[in-house]
Design an enzyme around this catalytic site. Structure first.
Site, PDB file in Angstrom:
ATOM      1  N   ASP A 263       6.211 -13.562 -37.572  1.00  0.00           N
ATOM      2  CA  ASP A 263       5.579 -12.254 -37.651  1.00  0.00           C
ATOM      3  C   ASP A 263       4.964 -12.141 -39.050  1.00  0.00           C
ATOM      4  O   ASP A 263       5.186 -12.989 -39.918  1.00  0.00           O
ATOM      5  CB  ASP A 263       6.603 -11.135 -37.366  1.00  0.00           C
ATOM      6  CG  ASP A 263       5.920  -9.850 -36.941  1.00  0.00           C
ATOM      7  OD1 ASP A 263       6.562  -9.031 -36.276  1.00  0.00           O
ATOM      8  OD2 ASP A 263       4.714  -9.676 -37.246  1.00  0.00           O
TER       9      ASP A 263
HETATM   10  C1  GLC Z   1       3.094  -6.712 -37.119  1.00  0.00           C
HETATM   11  C2  GLC Z   1       4.004  -6.604 -35.910  1.00  0.00           C
HETATM   12  C3  GLC Z   1       3.688  -7.567 -34.817  1.00  0.00           C
HETATM   13  C4  GLC Z   1       2.187  -7.773 -34.776  1.00  0.00           C
HETATM   14  C5  GLC Z   1       1.813  -8.531 -36.041  1.00  0.00           C
HETATM   15  C6  GLC Z   1       0.310  -8.808 -36.115  1.00  0.00           C
HETATM   16  O1  GLC Z   1       3.863  -6.649 -38.279  1.00  0.00           O
HETATM   17  O2  GLC Z   1       5.403  -6.681 -36.163  1.00  0.00           O
HETATM   18  O3  GLC Z   1       4.208  -7.026 -33.594  1.00  0.00           O
HETATM   19  O4  GLC Z   1       1.831  -8.517 -33.622  1.00  0.00           O
HETATM   20  O5  GLC Z   1       2.225  -7.836 -37.203  1.00  0.00           O
HETATM   21  O6  GLC Z   1      -0.395  -7.625 -36.172  1.00  0.00           O
END
Ligand code: GLC
Length: 698
Positions: A263
């Site tokens: 993430d």
């Molecule tokens: C964010 C979220 C994740 C998302 C990613 C990209 O922090 O936790 O669910 O897909 O970043 O945007």
């Protein structure tokens, strides 16, 4: 199966080029606007890094895609195309109900159809991979991201997981409407302590396996192309660097052999978790936990090459990661023609897309209370008011490319449909004189979409005091109040319940929100939603779900004291999972079992009839729960094992096959098992009105 093209490409790549494929940057590194969904990191990214980068997130739009992709391919020594990823969670330009709302439809087919529309709109605007569906279990309403989960029930989540992934990824011959699905967040992010965003998670291995892993497994079995690691810890190790969770469980036990992405910033965050002292250690731990792509952490671009040169990461590991990433690009057709599906004039918010959005929002709305059948409303002479009445903020979080100008507010829609309706703005104090000609007032409230979603946890989930006071004021002025709640999480509605004639939970329904609410209020649509997540009586009960355990001292023993209870509240939720009314008067009857014994070889059939005693066709959700009367591990008093939704005109016969496998529970080694003995089955169309039957497992 070996892909010669990819193997030859890997042989030609330098170490730097291989590392580049494991790096993902955000849109701003390409000097374009885009989704920024995490903290901006310090810019330790070189131009060489950008040239070799394998993927980008948050860039959207056919023209931008073409410009950036062509520049990237030209600048890359081996012309390897860039992979474009984004959060297309519940719709791209056409916005569907937030997943917790769609979960309330109990109709996974709508998840399939809505994600196909999203894939069609997104792929033609340059998105190859969507970071969706989120398959975390909704546990605690204080957590902001419940809006992105589909329910508090592991079984229902598996049905939606399959539907969403197949909807995104299915494609017909020309493949234009397919997008790769990256399921998230592995694992158990919904268990954050106290509902506080990004907090520590601590749960037993057995609860991880029985309550959380099934939905991710369903997504993987449906063919998900990627898995994203969760920010949280499991067993005191951050998921992104957790070798048990990622290598042993995800790769070996669940058999996931495709790309894993962190993430946003989660690799570098091993330093904040204090399990890594620097980028080098964070890189080694994450890569050795099979995390192939570092999303926006700027750790792999700094240290992965050093880790390989030092032997802390093997060349084989790096090649395996690169192979998985290049295979994803190959399967998406990027090496054949990276511009194949890009269409600046693609048809957005088409008639067909809006029809699907309308059905999805119709079926996601839940009628929780309807005293004296005040709904559907029988008069033209009613008022609407409340802080959300004239709001177009009805799409909810993660609706990046949905535009508020595409959403008609309820105040506007209702009055266009019926100019006699009295719309009263609630700016300032409510003056009941404005409602003197109306006996019924529809009060539209709840929370704004920015109060849920990522990084929006709350310690107080009561309905805002001003809204409670307004509703009480209307009640004391003799008005019959119909309360409509927009929210991305269950709110505590206990304070207003006594002052309302009816309560509707609308979640955030998306582009067609007001059309759906109008059609439900006026009876053109018969509500069919059932709650996907329980509404607590008060926050002190949280976390709370319908899947409660008996405990050693159940309150149901009937003793006054020394039983599992509160001295200031009931144990039960105000409204529970699986609960929801319709305008029809349906009931289940003539429930029979084909046998009272179930074995590995002998299934049990449950037959019965749903009777509709009204002249309104309804859509009913047939639910079967179980309670295992004696097992080696504790099990909830009710566990959902079967769901089906269908129309009922007069009567509808059903015939459900229950297998012994459906009754099994999952142990800490992710094995399904059940001991011989008595099992109680509960059958109904509302989780609070169930018919009980007992069978013996042998
Ligand atoms: C964010 C979220 C994740 C998302 C990613 C990209 O922090 O936790 O669910 O897909 O970043 O945007």
């Amino acid at each position: 199966m070996c892909n010669v093209f990819i193997e030859d490409l890997i042989k030609e790549m330098t170490l730097e080029e291989k590392v580049g494929q494991c790096v993902q940057l955000s849109a701003d590194y390409y000097e374009v606007s885009g989704e920024i969904t995490g903290p901006k990191s310090t810019s330790n990214v070189s131009l060489e890094d950008i040239k070799n980068t394998g993927s980008v997130l948050g860039i959207f739009g056919a023209e931008e895609y073409k410009n950036i992709q062509s520049m990237h391919i030209k600048n890359h020594r081996l012309n390897i195309p860039l992979l474009f990823m984004a959060d297309i969670v519940h719709g791209c330009n056409t916005i569907f109900p937030v997943p917790i709302g769609l979960g309330s439809s109990f109709n996974p087919k709508l998840a399939y159809e809505s994600s196909r529309v999203a894939a069609l709109e997104g792929r033609q605007q340059g998105i190859h991979v969507t970071f969706a569906p989120m398959l975390d279990l909704a546990v605690d309403p204080r957590w902001g991201r419940n809006m992105e989960a589909t329910s508090e029930d592991p079984y229902l989540n598996t049905l939606f997981a399959k539907a969403y992934v197949e909807g995104f990824q299915d494609s017909d011959d020309n493949q234009k409407e397919s997008m790769a699905s990256c399921i998230k967040h592995f694992a158990a992010y919904g268990m954050v302590k106290a509902g506080r965003e990004y907090n520590t998670v601590d749960l037993s291995k057995r609860m991880l396996m029985s309550d959380h892993i099934p939905s991710y497994k369903a997504g993987i079995d449906a063919g998900a192309s990627m898995v994203m690691t969760a920010f949280n810890t499991y067993d005191s190790i951050p998921c992104t660097g957790n070798k048990y969770l990622m290598n042993t469980l995800l790769r070996d036990k669940l058999g996931f052999d495709k790309t894993v992405i962190s993430d946003w910033g989660a690799v570098k965050e091993l330093i904040n978790h204090q399990v890594a002292s620097d980028d080098y250690m964070a890189t080694v731990k994450s890569f050795n936990a099979t995390c192939d792509i570092d999303m926006m952490a700027n750790s792999y671009n700094l240290e992965l090459l050093n880790a390989v040169n030092n032997g802390d990461v093997s060349l084989q590991q790096l090649d395996d990661a690169v192979r998985r990433i290049l295979t994803l690009k190959y399967d998406l057709g990027l090496f054949d023609d990276p511009y194949k599906f890009i269409n600046p004039d693609c048809d957005l918010l088409s008639k067909k897309s809006l029809e699907i959005a309308k059905q999805a929002s119709d079926e996601s709305i839940v009628l929780l209370k309807n005293n004296n059948n005040i709904l559907p409303i029988k008069t033209d002479n009613y008022a609407i008011t409340g802080p959300m009445a004239d709001s177009s903020d009805l799409m909810g979080p993660w609706s990046w490319h949905g535009k508020q100008e595409d959403v008609v507010s309820n105040a506007k829609y209702f009055r266009e449909e019926n100019p006699k309706i009295n719309y009263v703005s609630t700016n300032g104090v409510l003056n009941t004189m404005h409602f003197k000609n109306n006996d019924i007032v529809i009060y539209i409230g709840g929370e704004n979409s920015y109060e849920s979603g990522e990084s929006n946890s709350k310690t107080n989930i009561n309905l805002e005091a001003s809204q409670v006071n307004n509703i009480k004021t209307l009640f004391e002025a003799g008005k019959k109040v119909v309360y409509v709640n927009y929210s991305g999480r269950p709110l505590v509605l206990t304070d207003i319940e006594p002052y309302t004639e009816a309560i509707i939970q609308a979640w955030f329904p998306g582009t067609m929100a007001s059309a759906s609410l109008y059609d439900i209020i006026t009876g053109k649509v018969n509500p069919s939603g059932k709650l996907s997540m329980s509404f607590p009586r008060n926050i002190g009960q949280c976390p709370l779900s319908y899947r409660e355990y008996q405990t050693g001292r159940p309150k149901e023993l009937g003793l006054d004291d020394y039983v599992s209870k509160y001295i200031d509240s009931e144990n039960t939720p105000l409204y529970q999972f699986g609960q929801g009314l319709s305008y029809s008067d349906c009931n289940v009857k003539e429930v029979e079992l084909s046998s009272n014994v179930i074995t590995d070889d002998v299934d049990v059939k449950i037959t019965g009839v749903i009777e509709n005693n009204s002249d309104l066709i309804s859509k009913e959700v047939l639910q079967v729960y179980l309670n295992d009367k004696c097992s080696d591990l504790i099990r909830p008093l009710k566990e959902l094992i079967y769901v089906d939704k269908f129309e009922v005109e007069n009567t509808k016969e059903f015939n459900i096959t229950i297998t012994k496998d459906m009754l099994k529970y999952i142990d800490s080694e992710f094995n399904k098992t059940i001991e011989d003995g008595e099992v109680e089955l509960f059958i109904g169309i509302d989780s609070t009105i169930l018919i009980s039957k007992t069978i013996e497992v042998r």
